[in-house]
Design a protein around this motif. Structure first.
Motif, short mmCIF file in Angstrom:
data_model
loop_
_atom_site.label_atom_id
_atom_site.label_comp_id
_atom_site.label_asym_id
_atom_site.label_seq_id
_atom_site.Cartn_x
_atom_site.Cartn_y
_atom_site.Cartn_z
N ARG A 192 0.84 -1.18 0.00
CA ARG A 192 0.00 0.00 0.00
C ARG A 192 0.88 1.24 0.00
O ARG A 192 1.93 1.27 0.64
N PRO A 193 0.47 2.29 -0.72
CA PRO A 193 1.33 3.47 -0.80
C PRO A 193 1.51 4.13 0.55
O PRO A 193 0.55 4.27 1.32
N THR A 194 2.73 4.49 0.84
CA THR A 194 3.05 5.19 2.08
C THR A 194 3.90 6.40 1.72
O THR A 194 4.93 6.27 1.07
N ALA A 195 3.46 7.57 2.13
CA ALA A 195 4.23 8.78 1.83
C ALA A 195 5.50 8.79 2.66
O ALA A 195 5.53 8.28 3.79
N PRO A 196 6.57 9.38 2.14
CA PRO A 196 7.80 9.48 2.92
C PRO A 196 7.58 10.23 4.23
O PRO A 196 6.71 11.11 4.32
N ALA A 197 8.33 9.88 5.22
CA ALA A 197 8.22 10.55 6.52
C ALA A 197 8.40 12.05 6.36
O ALA A 197 9.29 12.51 5.65
N GLY A 198 7.55 12.81 7.02
CA GLY A 198 7.66 14.26 6.98
C GLY A 198 7.06 14.91 5.77
O GLY A 198 7.21 16.12 5.58
N SER A 199 6.36 14.15 4.91
CA SER A 199 5.75 14.76 3.72
C SER A 199 4.76 15.84 4.13
O SER A 199 3.96 15.64 5.05
N PRO A 200 4.77 16.97 3.46
CA PRO A 200 3.89 18.07 3.88
C PRO A 200 2.45 17.83 3.49
O PRO A 200 2.14 17.15 2.50
N ASN A 201 1.53 18.36 4.29
CA ASN A 201 0.13 18.45 3.88
C ASN A 201 0.00 19.50 2.78
O ASN A 201 0.86 20.37 2.62
N VAL A 202 -1.10 19.43 2.06
CA VAL A 202 -1.37 20.39 0.99
C VAL A 202 -2.81 20.85 1.09
O VAL A 202 -3.73 20.02 1.18
N ILE A 203 -3.02 22.15 1.10
CA ILE A 203 -4.36 22.72 1.00
C ILE A 203 -4.39 23.65 -0.20
O ILE A 203 -3.56 24.56 -0.31
N VAL A 204 -5.31 23.40 -1.11
CA VAL A 204 -5.55 24.31 -2.24
C VAL A 204 -6.92 24.91 -2.05
O VAL A 204 -7.93 24.19 -2.01
#
Length: 787
Positions: free
Chosen positions: A45-57
């Motif tokens: 299952r996909p796992t984002a790298p540690a510390g990946s930022p959130n994104v709000i548009v």
């Protein structure tokens, strides 16, 4: 942020393992084993790298270039100002001239027509650039981020699904959850009432809330829903990054706001639009938003013929027009409040520093309100038929009601010009006023020191690749088994790092045949479609040197005919590459619709007390045609309530029973008409409401009871275009009431009781001769050739 889980999860096989590795076929009598990593049944299952930022548009609808504090506005936007102070303010950001095309380009990285949206999501004339459906082989930003391990949320306006596919039996392949979002809440349509939304969708289903409480306001609920989605993620996964796409329904018409917010802006606009435009322009020069040599276009260029002179207006007109702008300012204020709530929550979670926030508008401010604005939005918006002489575009109402639930309003053109300061023209135009929009990017934890103003050219299709670049997620290489289209946008992350980095060099624009081509410092504009015999690159073109004249005040076409010809031909080449053709050169392109929509206009029986029939589906039964509503009603001594309602305070009609008598209410864009019939005898009664077209786009309403005439409303304006906006509800009046006085007497939708609605059926009649719609077998010829 802490480390994210690094171990990939395994999922169980659900049957025999064709590769012969250790698996299981049934739970039999023992413990099932997991498949090995070498098995094709095993998928990480996909796992984002540690510390990946959130994104709000956050995308704001119809917001003009100067409407936010960092771009010169007097409207207090402290929360957005704070993001800009510690982020990047883009002064040369351009978008598409209309909303759906901009949204499609933002989410896919494609140019609008290649993304299927040469127009808003209301038509499908049968050409690739106008399908009004996102391509199956164009991954959305949400799809790529979800594949990269992100949770993906969307709230607010979608407007990326063809309107004929919004009903409850429609193919949902272009709905938010099918285009990469885990969660969705909002309005699938292009706009809605903020006090009484006409239809809300949660995930893949309509929200069956039949009434809204006093004080309800959609912007507040959208923010509540966004915060809840974040909280529900964090309760279950403390580390997974999220992408939130918050598409505001403000400040699109009808412009509405809460009373407490309107009151804060009272008296702010008494000096009028010319004074405000000049003061915004002065602030923009102080802030460096426009260069010192920029000129504010004068009336002769800046639609002065469409804007009354403030000093020539009477006191009542000034008060009315100022009220329109007070409400608009309150709506912008409420957008800022939503930003403040989101940022405060991120701070509480300890995640503000590592959240990328992007704030933009989808196009320039709109002149839909006309010279005097309107309190009857649907009386002049979205019509395909020419309006007859004497048509009332602004039904008079108390100005104090503007912004509230009883009025569907739009501000006058003079304020729209203020919104687009310092540029010319408005939404749907290819002048800068239609496409030059605000853009702010904030990311406190970004490994970048150089923040502040950026004057590089950035286009809306650059946003998706830029976000993916910033967070380190690659775009999907394939989608649904097909290679992904090559995108048109390019990351401008380098511009954040280096104020001297290059932006994009060129971009075409097109909207309803209006054309433009930007190439470096030059821009060619053709403000109207060419005649067919002139060819795609023909017609009248204007030429502006944007470096010297960013506000398009000096047309150099006569002095530089060779450059005009080069840019016109460059536009034609880009148009072919981007599936722009055919141009709407005679105004009929979008009158063509798929023949499959004909089924939506067939007679239909409706069930009482269900959620309202969807807006477009309802409109196919009534708009630009005569029709009949047949009802079988069991009447008792205490029978009362709504039999059927269609519409809201923007326009609609209602059949009900009160004090034992049947009655009709007709809301003609704010002007009420009513009729009452004789008291009904107990028993089973056959009610038939005939709505018949007469000359001048008018209707005559006749109610028959058991074949005898009971009540009549003669000679009322037809409800056209987007009206009635709220769909058909049986047994109650959903949401925004058709008849406000009836609502005040009974409330709660005046739900039918004391009897029964055994049958209710709509029978559409012949289409009006004023209906330009042409139904064609779109797509079928291609299918036959493929066979």
């Amino acid at each position: 942020m802490g480390a994210r889980p690094g171990a990939a999860e395994r999922r169980r096989a659900s049957g025999p393992d064709p590769a012969g590795s250790r698996g299981y076929e049934s739970f039999g009598g023992g413990v099932a084993e997991f498949a090995s990593e070498s098995s094709p049944w095993w998928r990480p299952r996909p796992t984002a790298p540690a510390g990946s930022p959130n994104v709000i548009v956050m995308l704001v609808d119809d917001l003009g270039f100067s409407d936010l504090g960092p771009f010169g506005s007097e409207i207090p936007t402290p929360n957005i100002d704070a993001l800009a102070d510690d982020g990047w303010v883009f002064t040369n950001y351009r978008t598409a001239p209309m909303c759906s095309p901009a949204r499609a380009a933002l989410l896919t990285g494609l140019n609008p027509h290649r993304a299927g949206f040469g127009f808003v999501a209301h038509t499908d004339p049968g050409y690739p650039g106008f399908t009004c459906e996102l391509p199956d082989d164009a991954p959305t930003l949400a799809e790529s981020l979800r594949a990269g391990g992100y949770a993906t949320f969307a709230v607010g306006k979608w407007h990326l699904t063809l309107e004929s596919r919004l009903h409850d039996a429609a193919d949902r392949s272009s709905w938010p959850l099918q285009r990469g979002f885990d969660r969705y809440f909002g309005s699938m349509d292009g706009f809605t009432s903020l006090h009484h939304p006409h239809r809300l969708v949660r995930d893949n289903s309509v929200v069956d809330v039949q009434q809204f409480p006093d004080g309800y306001f959609l912007t507040d609920q959208l923010t509540d829903e966004a915060l809840a989605m974040i909280d529900e993620l964090r309760v279950n996964d403390a580390e997974k990054p999220f992408f939130l796409y918050y598409a505001h329904t403000s400040v699109h018409g009808p412009i509405q706001a809460k009373p407490v917010d309107i009151e804060r802006h009272r008296g702010r606009y008494e000096a009028g639009w010319n004074a405000l435009r000049e003061s915004r322009f002065a602030r923009q020069r102080e802030l460096g938003i426009v260069p010192p040599h920029a000129e504010l276009p004068g009336d002769a260029l800046a639609d002065g013929d469409r804007i009354p002179h403030w000093e020539h207006l009477g006191d009542d007109e000034r008060a009315l027009f100022a009220r329109h702008m007070e409400v608009y300012a309150a709506a912008v204020d409420e957008v800022d409040q939503s930003v403040g709530r989101l940022v405060a929550h991120l701070e509480d979670l300890g995640e503000r520093e590592n959240t990328v926030i992007v704030i933009a508008s989808d196009n320039g401010g709109t002149a839909e309100g006309g010279p005097s604005g309107t309190r009857s939005y649907f009386a002049q918006f979205g019509h395909s038929a020419p309006l007859p002489d004497g048509w009332v575009r602004d039904v008079p109402r108390d100005p104090e009601e503007i912004g509230g639930p009883r009025v569907f309003s739009q501000y006058p053109t003079g304020w729209a010009r203020v919104s687009n300061t310092p540029f010319r023209s408005f939404k749907s135009s290819t002048y800068e006023g239609g496409v030059h929009a605000p853009l702010i990017v904030s990311w406190p934890e970004a490994p970048v020191a150089a923040r502040g103003l950026r004057d590089q050219f950035v286009f809306v299709s650059d946003l998706s690749p830029t976000i993916l670049d910033l967070v380190g997620v690659p775009p999907l290489a394939e989608l649904r088994g097909r290679p992904a289209q090559e995108i048109d946008g390019r990351s401008v992350a380098g511009v954040l790092r280096d104020p001297a980095a290059e932006g994009r060099a060129a971009q075409y624009f097109e909207c309803v045949g209006r054309r433009a081509m930007v190439d470096g410092e030059w821009k060619a504009v053709s403000p109207e479609p060419p005649r067919r015999e002139e060819g795609a690159a023909g017609g009248r073109w204007e030429l502006y040197h944007l470096a010297d004249d960013p506000t398009e005040t000096r047309d150099l076409a006569a002095d530089r005919p060779e450059r005009v010809a080069d840019l016109a031909e460059r536009w034609r080449s880009e148009a072919w590459r981007n599936t722009v053709f055919p141009l709407d050169d005679d105004g009929t392109l979008h009158s063509t619709r798929p023949a499959t929509e004909a089924a939506l206009a067939a007679p239909v029986a409706l069930v009482p007390f269900r959620a309202p029939l969807e807006r477009f589906r309802s409109a196919q039964l009534t708009v630009l045609k005569s029709f009949a509503v047949e009802a079988t009603v069991v009447v008792g001594p205490d029978t009362a309530g709504v039999v059927v309602a269609h519409g809201d305070q923007g326009g609609g009609y209602l059949l009900g029973i009160e004090d034992g008598a049947p009655f009709l209410s007709y809301n003609a864009y704010g002007e009420m008409h009513r009729a009452i019939g004789p008291v009904l005898a107990p028993g089973t009664r056959e009610l038939v409401l005939h709505v018949d077209e007469s000359e001048g786009l008018r209707w005559r309403l006749r109610l028959e009871v058991d074949g005898e005439r009971s009540a009549e409303i003669a000679g009322v304006p037809m409800l056209l275009g987007m009206a009635p906006f709220t769909g058909i509800s049986v047994g109650y009046d959903y949401g925004g009431p058709v008849d406000w006085e009836l609502h005040e007497r009974h409330g709660d939708g005046f739900r039918f009781s004391g009897g029964a609605i055994e049958r209710l059926r709509y029978v559409p009649g012949a289409r009006s001769r004023h209906d330009p719609t042409v139904l064609r077998r779109i797509g079928e010829a291609v299918a036959e050739l493929a066979d």
